[in-house]
Write a protein that holds these residues in place. Structure first.
Motif, PDB file in Angstrom:
ATOM      1  N   GLN A  43      -5.651  10.083  -7.288  1.00  0.00           N
ATOM      2  CA  GLN A  43      -6.247  11.355  -6.375  1.00  0.00           C
ATOM      3  C   GLN A  43      -7.570  11.089  -6.046  1.00  0.00           C
ATOM      4  OE1 GLN A  43      -5.319  15.202  -8.228  1.00  0.00           O
ATOM      5  NE2 GLN A  43      -3.961  15.564  -6.444  1.00  0.00           N
ATOM      6  N   GLY A  44      -8.149  11.563  -4.737  1.00  0.00           N
ATOM      7  CA  GLY A  44      -9.430  11.624  -4.503  1.00  0.00           C
ATOM      8  C   GLY A  44     -10.380  12.525  -5.414  1.00  0.00           C
ATOM      9  N   ASN A  45      -9.980  13.539  -5.952  1.00  0.00           N
ATOM     10  CA  ASN A  45     -10.659  14.292  -7.081  1.00  0.00           C
ATOM     11  C   ASN A  45     -11.030  13.461  -8.417  1.00  0.00           C
ATOM     12  OD1 ASN A  45     -11.299  16.517  -5.491  1.00  0.00           O
ATOM     13  ND2 ASN A  45      -9.581  17.714  -6.326  1.00  0.00           N
ATOM     14  N   GLU A  46      -9.846  12.457  -8.778  1.00  0.00           N
ATOM     15  CA  GLU A  46      -9.949  11.966  -9.732  1.00  0.00           C
ATOM     16  C   GLU A  46     -10.737  10.558  -9.642  1.00  0.00           C
ATOM     17  OE1 GLU A  46      -5.885  10.546 -10.754  1.00  0.00           O
ATOM     18  OE2 GLU A  46      -6.304   9.752 -12.770  1.00  0.00           O
ATOM     19  N   ALA A  47     -10.811  10.250  -8.348  1.00  0.00           N
ATOM     20  CA  ALA A  47     -11.851   8.999  -8.445  1.00  0.00           C
ATOM     21  C   ALA A  47     -13.112   9.339  -8.232  1.00  0.00           C
ATOM     22  CB  ALA A  47     -11.265   8.457  -6.842  1.00  0.00           C
ATOM     23  N   CYS A  48     -13.322  10.767  -7.816  1.00  0.00           N
ATOM     24  CA  CYS A  48     -14.750  11.279  -7.810  1.00  0.00           C
ATOM     25  C   CYS A  48     -15.191  11.260  -9.498  1.00  0.00           C
ATOM     26  CB  CYS A  48     -14.791  12.690  -7.207  1.00  0.00           C
ATOM     27  SG  CYS A  48     -16.128  13.635  -7.364  1.00  0.00           S
ATOM     28  N   ASN A  73       0.922  -1.056   0.111  1.00  0.00           N
ATOM     29  CA  ASN A  73      -0.030   0.058  -0.089  1.00  0.00           C
ATOM     30  C   ASN A  73       0.879   1.418  -0.005  1.00  0.00           C
ATOM     31  OD1 ASN A  73      -2.916  -0.913   0.193  1.00  0.00           O
ATOM     32  ND2 ASN A  73      -2.309  -1.747   2.046  1.00  0.00           N
ATOM     33  N   ALA A  74       0.320   2.239  -0.552  1.00  0.00           N
ATOM     34  CA  ALA A  74       1.092   3.574  -0.443  1.00  0.00           C
ATOM     35  C   ALA A  74       0.068   4.690  -0.611  1.00  0.00           C
ATOM     36  CB  ALA A  74       1.900   3.644  -1.749  1.00  0.00           C
ATOM     37  N   VAL A  75       0.702   5.747   0.090  1.00  0.00           N
ATOM     38  CA  VAL A  75      -0.250   6.984   0.120  1.00  0.00           C
ATOM     39  C   VAL A  75       0.869   7.980  -0.512  1.00  0.00           C
ATOM     40  CG1 VAL A  75      -1.420   8.700   1.474  1.00  0.00           C
ATOM     41  CG2 VAL A  75      -2.116   6.406   1.488  1.00  0.00           C
ATOM     42  N   GLN A  76       0.319   9.000  -1.169  1.00  0.00           N
ATOM     43  CA  GLN A  76       1.335  10.099  -1.747  1.00  0.00           C
ATOM     44  C   GLN A  76       0.283  11.212  -1.472  1.00  0.00           C
ATOM     45  OE1 GLN A  76       0.952  11.947  -4.352  1.00  0.00           O
ATOM     46  NE2 GLN A  76       2.708  13.696  -3.923  1.00  0.00           N
ATOM     47  N   SER A  77       0.936  12.283  -0.925  1.00  0.00           N
ATOM     48  CA  SER A  77       0.522  13.742  -0.698  1.00  0.00           C
ATOM     49  C   SER A  77       1.418  14.816  -0.969  1.00  0.00           C
ATOM     50  CB  SER A  77      -0.135  13.661   0.699  1.00  0.00           C
ATOM     51  OG  SER A  77       0.860  13.535   1.862  1.00  0.00           O
ATOM     52  N   GLN A  78       1.054  16.135  -0.916  1.00  0.00           N
ATOM     53  CA  GLN A  78       1.938  17.071  -0.855  1.00  0.00           C
ATOM     54  C   GLN A  78       1.530  18.349  -0.167  1.00  0.00           C
ATOM     55  OE1 GLN A  78       1.350  15.785  -4.601  1.00  0.00           O
ATOM     56  NE2 GLN A  78      -0.667  16.713  -4.737  1.00  0.00           N
ATOM     57  N   SER A  79       2.350  19.294  -0.116  1.00  0.00           N
ATOM     58  CA  SER A  79       1.995  20.475   0.618  1.00  0.00           C
ATOM     59  C   SER A  79       1.671  21.407  -0.805  1.00  0.00           C
ATOM     60  CB  SER A  79       2.925  21.172   1.299  1.00  0.00           C
ATOM     61  OG  SER A  79       3.933  21.278   0.407  1.00  0.00           O
ATOM     62  N   TYR A  80       0.565  21.898  -0.797  1.00  0.00           N
ATOM     63  CA  TYR A  80       0.165  22.733  -1.768  1.00  0.00           C
ATOM     64  C   TYR A  80       0.361  24.287  -1.183  1.00  0.00           C
ATOM     65  CZ  TYR A  80      -2.063  19.801  -5.132  1.00  0.00           C
ATOM     66  OH  TYR A  80      -2.277  18.568  -5.970  1.00  0.00           O
ATOM     67  N   GLY A  81       1.262  25.264  -1.956  1.00  0.00           N
ATOM     68  CA  GLY A  81       1.190  26.623  -1.687  1.00  0.00           C
ATOM     69  C   GLY A  81       0.387  27.389  -2.778  1.00  0.00           C
ATOM     70  N   PRO A  82       0.182  28.622  -2.780  1.00  0.00           N
ATOM     71  CA  PRO A  82      -0.377  29.362  -3.681  1.00  0.00           C
ATOM     72  C   PRO A  82       0.773  29.686  -4.841  1.00  0.00           C
ATOM     73  CG  PRO A  82       0.199  30.817  -1.791  1.00  0.00           C
ATOM     74  CD  PRO A  82       0.389  29.400  -1.320  1.00  0.00           C
ATOM     75  N   GLU A  83       1.914  29.324  -4.707  1.00  0.00           N
ATOM     76  CA  GLU A  83       2.751  29.475  -5.950  1.00  0.00           C
ATOM     77  C   GLU A  83       3.115  28.029  -6.528  1.00  0.00           C
ATOM     78  OE1 GLU A  83       3.793  30.074  -2.791  1.00  0.00           O
ATOM     79  OE2 GLU A  83       4.845  28.123  -2.498  1.00  0.00           O
ATOM     80  N   ALA A  84       3.029  28.076  -7.935  1.00  0.00           N
ATOM     81  CA  ALA A  84       3.234  26.820  -8.540  1.00  0.00           C
ATOM     82  C   ALA A  84       4.573  26.378  -8.654  1.00  0.00           C
ATOM     83  CB  ALA A  84       2.342  26.760  -9.824  1.00  0.00           C
ATOM     84  N   ARG A  85       5.411  27.384  -8.730  1.00  0.00           N
ATOM     85  CA  ARG A  85       6.794  27.459  -8.925  1.00  0.00           C
ATOM     86  C   ARG A  85       7.765  28.003  -8.031  1.00  0.00           C
ATOM     87  NH1 ARG A  85       4.780  23.989 -11.453  1.00  0.00           N
ATOM     88  NH2 ARG A  85       4.569  23.609 -13.714  1.00  0.00           N
ATOM     89  N   GLY A  86       9.008  27.292  -7.837  1.00  0.00           N
ATOM     90  CA  GLY A  86       9.874  28.179  -6.793  1.00  0.00           C
ATOM     91  C   GLY A  86       9.423  27.755  -5.511  1.00  0.00           C
ATOM     92  N   MET A 115     -16.488  16.341   0.578  1.00  0.00           N
ATOM     93  CA  MET A 115     -15.120  15.839   0.313  1.00  0.00           C
ATOM     94  C   MET A 115     -14.139  16.963   1.163  1.00  0.00           C
ATOM     95  SD  MET A 115     -14.737  14.446  -3.351  1.00  0.00           S
ATOM     96  CE  MET A 115     -12.803  14.034  -3.161  1.00  0.00           C
ATOM     97  N   ASP A 116     -12.972  16.607   1.327  1.00  0.00           N
ATOM     98  CA  ASP A 116     -12.162  17.517   1.952  1.00  0.00           C
ATOM     99  C   ASP A 116     -10.838  17.623   1.307  1.00  0.00           C
ATOM    100  OD1 ASP A 116     -10.260  15.732   3.389  1.00  0.00           O
ATOM    101  OD2 ASP A 116     -11.899  15.446   4.906  1.00  0.00           O
ATOM    102  N   GLU A 117     -10.033  18.734   1.453  1.00  0.00           N
ATOM    103  CA  GLU A 117      -8.918  18.747   0.808  1.00  0.00           C
ATOM    104  C   GLU A 117      -7.967  17.483   0.888  1.00  0.00           C
ATOM    105  OE1 GLU A 117      -4.723  19.739  -0.588  1.00  0.00           O
ATOM    106  OE2 GLU A 117      -5.292  19.485   1.701  1.00  0.00           O
ATOM    107  N   VAL A 118      -7.795  16.981   2.001  1.00  0.00           N
ATOM    108  CA  VAL A 118      -6.662  15.903   2.141  1.00  0.00           C
ATOM    109  C   VAL A 118      -7.393  14.831   1.249  1.00  0.00           C
ATOM    110  CG1 VAL A 118      -6.079  14.196   3.758  1.00  0.00           C
ATOM    111  CG2 VAL A 118      -6.310  16.602   4.543  1.00  0.00           C
ATOM    112  N   ILE A 119      -8.623  14.305   1.254  1.00  0.00           N
ATOM    113  CA  ILE A 119      -8.875  13.191   0.432  1.00  0.00           C
ATOM    114  C   ILE A 119      -8.997  13.731  -1.213  1.00  0.00           C
ATOM    115  CG2 ILE A 119     -10.988  11.667   0.000  1.00  0.00           C
ATOM    116  CD1 ILE A 119      -9.579  11.312   2.828  1.00  0.00           C
ATOM    117  N   ALA A 120      -9.199  14.827  -1.296  1.00  0.00           N
ATOM    118  CA  ALA A 120      -9.058  15.437  -2.679  1.00  0.00           C
ATOM    119  C   ALA A 120      -8.141  15.543  -3.561  1.00  0.00           C
ATOM    120  CB  ALA A 120      -9.828  16.857  -2.881  1.00  0.00           C
ATOM    121  N   HIS A 121      -6.770  15.669  -2.733  1.00  0.00           N
ATOM    122  CA  HIS A 121      -5.510  15.517  -3.185  1.00  0.00           C
ATOM    123  C   HIS A 121      -4.702  14.359  -2.966  1.00  0.00           C
ATOM    124  CE1 HIS A 121      -5.916  20.141  -4.035  1.00  0.00           C
ATOM    125  NE2 HIS A 121      -6.269  19.457  -5.163  1.00  0.00           N
ATOM    126  N   MET A 122      -4.714  13.618  -1.854  1.00  0.00           N
ATOM    127  CA  MET A 122      -3.913  12.513  -1.670  1.00  0.00           C
ATOM    128  C   MET A 122      -4.066  11.497  -2.786  1.00  0.00           C
ATOM    129  SD  MET A 122      -5.685  10.841   1.583  1.00  0.00           S
ATOM    130  CE  MET A 122      -5.391   9.037   1.171  1.00  0.00           C
TER     131      MET A 122
END
Lengths: 273, 177, 378
Positions: free
Chosen positions: C10-15, B34-47, C171-178
């Motif tokens: 991603q959650g949004n894709e699964a939706c 099993n694997a879960v991938q997540s990331q932090s999103y900031g308002p800036e897309a680059r840099g 949904m919430d942002e965590v499920i949507a983007h993970m």
């Protein structure tokens, strides 16, 4: 009105309508019906969509697929209908407040897309349903219950607005010129794209009384006297036209229609399926 | 507690670390984990500082975020400074050779010419992320090399497979040396 | 990644995948973080199946167009986040009143106002129920994983069709983007419900008349020959407006009852280790994942803790909450807001047990340790 036309297109059991004595909306509604009859459209394939206000009660009396939506949103609902089923003839009946104030954004974007919807604005220059407040088409200086000292807003030229936003057919006529309304609506429905018809009405109950415009017949007479056909103004100066209502077909062009453009995208994938 | 591996890939925006995280997670799935991938999103897309997180486990993964990580990859000084404290005692720190070695003696540090390999040997800075993935796996064996290569090739743009395979192999060699 | 249909998604894709599996063929939307991928993927996928996607001029218009699409027979969806959900409310009420089946996805983010656009929250629970004016039916479902997002989106469409209601997928942002593992079921394994329609030759069809044995009136599509009237005004069985107090009373009760009397059919939830416990956590969406980890941590330390995870947020799972409340010494409601679902739990459970709340509104997901600390504290 010919009884035959009424029987064919009205939900007779829903009459009489709610409009005040002297209101111009009944004439306009009949003119729209006449256009549909002239074109011989299949009633099952006609959708009449409205928002909220006096004009927006019209669909309830008409024997088509009829949708009475929320204030200002008729064109957005209608866009969904047309997009989902382009085979339907979609006609929006709306008012000056409904289409140009709360619904102004939907108007300009439906026009911009050139989606095949025919919009008929029953323009009575006032919010009638709520009792006479000034609207985006109340002439500057005129009174409403919320403009007791005279309206300081500049009023919209709706046809110019629609044309500027991308409408490919625009025209204007008045309740006095019922046959012209019919002709314009008919051509609007035939136009493959967004069509905009401003139909000037009269509201003796609120706008007329508030502004001392006389009774319904005085107001109708004014529509007659103040109107000048676009074909007849070629040699007139702007000064001569200041207080005139310019009627007739104001713009007509051919541009790609939205649902047909989308259909091309769908067709691109047809071979793959 | 169930043993799961938590990996944080850090650097600057535009280095392709989120894609690297996705590839690593897909490789884990290919291995049947099993694997879960997540990331932090900031308002800036680059840099700016950017991070991707991956959790790999034989069991179900509930809490999806990485707190203290087992493996930290940092391609920039800024990212290293920001995330170093999140690396567990006994954890693995993989640094690009441009980054100063931090003062922590409770971790294993591997300093490798990741970006340099991408730019000098392969001529494309944008494959740094794939070199980094190869290096990370060469050091940690967190997923099977076969699955990781397969995941890389299925995610990279068409026409760049050869370049990316080379980048992956170079990274693997760096990591194993 | 095609092996056995197992994918990292991603959650949004699964939706979107769930919506397509359920039969979605119309989407109207407006870009808003963190739901935008749902519109993007819909725009890419729908025309390939002959479906329609339209980006409208604003959030209000996308809700309106969604309803318009549904009236022609389409299975229609829109997706948004908090600010857009607020704007859509009047037309959501219209869908409730006119009984138009549709799905509204709300990927919750920090609020109020523009708030924290890229961070998770669960602050729209009450808005999902009470956002529009007046008493009205609503169903809201909240998934807790990528796989469950797929399944719950299918359910949302099915319930919308069966009960002729707008269904909110909260949904919430965590499920949507993970991204996590999902096995996409085969087409034949996905149960799909379609709206009931009038018989083609039904000359007595009244658009808002419920036939004996049915829950809702059969729904003809515009263009099929029934030429009926749809309005947001109070209307009688013919669909035409009425000012009659009896008509109003009957209509609103019927609308509310069609959900209230079928709660069992709409109840989805998970109970995790709820046997012989003294402390119950109630949590949903992404927060429930933290709660599950916290339950394991607590039980490893010798405590007796379990988790109740509603998937159906509205209507409230009254029966299940009361039954559990009777068995435990205390309940902790953990959610990313300052006490919204907790109000429902308090309403139902405080007669039987203590109800505590753990809320968080800083844009970070509640951690397992924070829940564990709360368990120890109470």
């Amino acid at each position: 009105m010919s009884n035959k036309l009424a029987k064919k297109y009205f939900r007779m059991d829903k009459l009489p309508h709610i409009w005040c004595p002297g209101c111009g909306h009944g004439i306009l509604m009949r003119s729209v019906i006449q256009a549909i009859d002239n074109l011989g459209l299949n009633k099952d394939k006609v959708c009449v969509v409205s928002g909220i206000g006096c004009s927006s009660r019209a669909p309830g009396y008409l024997d088509f697929n009829t949708l009475h939506t929320t204030h200002g949103r008729a064109l957005a609902f209608a866009t969904g209908i047309k997009m989902a089923n382009p085979d339907l003839h979609v006609i929006v009946v709306t008012g000056d407040g409904d289409s140009a104030a709360i619904g102004g954004n939907h108007l300009i974007h439906a026009a911009r897309r050139n989606i095949d919807i025919t919009t008929v604005v029953f323009n009575n220059n006032i919010y009638g349903m709520t009792g006479g407040q000034y609207s985006p088409t109340t002439p500057t200086g005129d009174k409403g219950t919320t403009a007791p000292y005279g309206n300081i807003d500049k009023n919209f030229d709706l046809c110019k607005l629609a044309k500027g936003a991308g409408s490919t057919y625009t025209g204007r006529a008045t309740a006095y010129h019922a046959n012209l309304i019919t002709k314009l609506v008919q051509k609007g429905i035939e136009n493959k794209g967004f069509s905009f018809i401003e139909a000037l009405s009269v509201c003796p109950t609120y706008y007329g009384r508030k502004n001392k415009k006389g009774d319904a017949s005085d107001m109708m007479k004014h529509l007659k006297d103040a109107s000048i056909n676009v074909k007849a103004i070629k040699n007139k100066t702007n000064e001569n036209l200041e207080d005139k209502i310019i009627i007739g077909e104001l713009y007509n062009s051919q541009e790609p229609e939205y649902t047909e453009q989308y259909k091309k995208i769908i067709n691109r994938f047809k071979k793959e399926r | 507690m169930i043993k799961q591996n938590e990996i944080r890939l850090s650097g600057s925006g535009g280095q392709g670390l989120i894609l690297a995280g996705i590839i690593l997670a897909e490789a884990a799935l290919l291995d049947g984990k099993n694997a879960v991938q997540s990331q932090s999103y900031g308002p800036e897309a680059r840099g700016g500082a950017s991070k991707a997180e991956v959790i790999i486990s034989e069991n179900d993964i509930n809490y999806p975020k990485v707190q203290k990580c087992d493996i930290l990859l940092s391609l920039t000084e800024k990212a290293c400074n920001k995330y170093l404290e999140t690396l567990k005692t006994g954890g693995v720190l993989i640094l690009d050779s441009s980054v100063d070695t931090p003062k922590r003696d409770d971790i294993k540090v591997f300093k490798l010419p990741i970006i340099n390999t991408a730019t000098e040997k392969l001529g494309k800075v944008m494959v740094s992320n794939i070199v980094a993935l190869g290096a990370l796996n060469g050091i940690t064996d967190i997923v099977s090399a076969e699955s990781l290569k397969k995941a890389v090739l299925s995610r990279v743009p068409r026409g760049t497979e050869d370049l990316n395979e080379k980048a992956f192999n170079e990274g693997l060699t760096l990591g194993k040396s | 990644m095609e092996k056995n249909n197992i994918k990292l998604m991603q959650g949004n894709e699964a939706c979107v995948e769930g919506a397509l599996a359920a039969g979605m063929n119309f989407f109207a939307g407006y870009p808003i973080t963190p739901s935008t991928e749902i519109a993007e993927i819909s725009s890419q996928r729908l025309p390939r199946f002959g479906g329609k996607f339209i980006q409208m001029e604003d959030e209000i218009a996308s809700m309106a167009a969604t309803i318009g699409g549904a009236l022609t027979g389409a299975k229609a969806m829109t997706a948004t986040s908090g600010p857009g959900f607020s704007l859509k409310q009047e037309n959501i009420g219209y869908a409730a009143m006119a009984e138009i089946p549709c799905v509204i996805v709300n990927v919750q983010r920090g609020g109020p106002s523009t708030g924290l656009p890229t961070s998770p929250a669960q602050g729209d629970v009450m808005q999902a129920k009470w956002g529009t004016h007046g008493d009205h039916p609503i169903i809201a479902l909240t998934p807790s994983s990528v796989k469950e997002t797929f399944d719950t989106t299918v359910k949302a469409f099915n319930l919308a069709e069966k009960y002729r209601v707008p269904v909110v997928l909260l949904m919430d942002e965590v499920i949507a983007h993970m991204r996590e593992k999902i096995e996409i079921p085969k087409k034949e394994d996905v149960e799909i419900m379609d709206r009931i329609k009038p018989d083609e030759d039904d000359v007595t069809y009244q658009a808002y008349e419920v036939k004996k044995g049915d829950i809702v009136p059969p729904m003809a599509s515009f263009g099929e020959g029934f030429r009926y009237h749809v309005t947001g005004l109070v209307h009688d069985e013919t669909g035409f407006p009425s000012n009659d107090t009896e008509v109003a009373d009957k209509l609103i009760h019927r609308l509310v009852d069609k959900i209230d009397k079928n709660v069992d059919d709409i109840s989805f939830y998970e109970e995790y280790k709820t046997n012989d416990i003294d402390t119950l956590i109630i949590s949903y969406g992404s927060t429930a994942r933290s709660a599950k980890t916290a339950v394991d941590m607590a039980n490893n330390e010798g405590m007796n803790v379990g988790l109740f995870r509603p998937i159906t947020i509205w209507p409230t799972l009254e029966k299940q909450i009361i039954d559990l409340a009777k068995k435990v010494d205390k309940i902790i409601v953990a959610e990313m807001n300052l006490g919204q679902y907790a109000l429902e739990v308090e309403r139902l459970a405080s007669k039987y047990t203590q109800v505590h709340h753990l809320g968080k509104i800083d844009g970070d997901l509640i951690t397992p340790n924070e829940i564990l600390s709360k368990i120890k504290e109470v």
